[in-house]
Write a protein that holds these residues in place. Structure first.
Motif, PDB file in Angstrom:
ATOM      1  N   GLN A  90      -2.794  10.116  -3.828  1.00 54.95           N
ATOM      2  CA  GLN A  90      -2.757   9.078  -4.681  1.00 54.95           C
ATOM      3  C   GLN A  90      -2.741   7.849  -3.787  1.00 54.95           C
ATOM      4  OE1 GLN A  90       0.441   9.783  -7.453  1.00 54.95           O
ATOM      5  NE2 GLN A  90      -0.711  11.196  -8.761  1.00 54.95           N
ATOM      6  N   ASN A  91      -3.632   6.975  -3.837  1.00 52.13           N
ATOM      7  CA  ASN A  91      -3.549   5.664  -3.114  1.00 52.13           C
ATOM      8  C   ASN A  91      -3.395   4.558  -4.080  1.00 52.13           C
ATOM      9  OD1 ASN A  91      -3.459   4.026  -1.018  1.00 52.13           O
ATOM     10  ND2 ASN A  91      -5.884   4.195  -0.546  1.00 52.13           N
TER      11      ASN A  91
ATOM     12  N   GLN B 165       0.881  -1.160  -0.108  1.00 49.14           N
ATOM     13  CA  GLN B 165       0.067  -0.057  -0.041  1.00 49.14           C
ATOM     14  C   GLN B 165       0.996   1.336  -0.032  1.00 49.14           C
ATOM     15  OE1 GLN B 165      -2.444   0.342   3.394  1.00 49.14           O
ATOM     16  NE2 GLN B 165      -3.838   2.100   2.553  1.00 49.14           N
ATOM     17  N   ASP B 166       0.711   2.347  -0.749  1.00 50.74           N
ATOM     18  CA  ASP B 166       1.494   3.284  -1.128  1.00 50.74           C
ATOM     19  C   ASP B 166       0.459   4.582  -1.417  1.00 50.74           C
ATOM     20  OD1 ASP B 166       3.489   4.924  -1.495  1.00 50.74           O
ATOM     21  OD2 ASP B 166       3.976   4.626  -3.491  1.00 50.74           O
ATOM     22  N   THR B 167       0.449   5.536  -0.297  1.00 51.04           N
ATOM     23  CA  THR B 167       0.034   6.657  -0.302  1.00 51.04           C
ATOM     24  C   THR B 167       0.736   8.018  -0.673  1.00 51.04           C
ATOM     25  OG1 THR B 167      -1.830   5.760   1.121  1.00 51.04           O
ATOM     26  CG2 THR B 167      -1.772   8.080   0.854  1.00 51.04           C
TER      27      THR B 167
END
Length: 121
Positions: free
Chosen positions: A53-54, A25-27
């Motif tokens: 941006q998720n 998971q990258d936010t």
């Protein structure tokens, strides 16, 4: 990083088991705006935008067992059936590793034609 899952379930023939999990998971936050005007104190917020941006990556595994007609043990062929090691002379001088002579029984009938497995998109 290693993730493992172990479970015991009872499924009917043709029943499916789904196993899913979040891999990453990258936010991120981006601030964009009109060049020059976005840096003006107080009024600059009118010319600025914040974007989040998720990004998520997931893995899904589907398992569907099918019960098939069992094969008798005597009908199965092993890789070592009919295999005999080569003599020392043949191994050293001729480079032979083994010698095959005769067969222990009939080779089971089977082919690898057709489609196997499933592709889910």
């Amino acid at each position: 990083m290693t993730r493992e899952a172990k479970s015991t379930v009872e499924l009917p023939s043709g029943g499916s088991l789904a196993l899913a999990g979040l891999l990453s998971q990258d936010t991120r936050q981006d601030i964009d705006g009109f060049p020059g005007l976005k840096d003006v104190p107080i009024l600059g917020t009118l010319f600025r935008s914040r974007d989040y941006q998720n990004s998520e990556t997931e893995l899904v595994i589907l398992v569907t067992p099918y019960i098939v007609r069992p094969t008798a043990r005597r009908e199965l062929a092993l890789p070592g059936d009919g295999l005999n090691t080569a003599t020392d002379r043949k191994a050293n001088f001729l480079g032979h590793i083994n010698r095959v002579y005769g067969r222990g029984g009939p080779v089971p009938v089977g082919d690898l034609k057709g489609d196997y497995g499933f592709i889910v998109e």
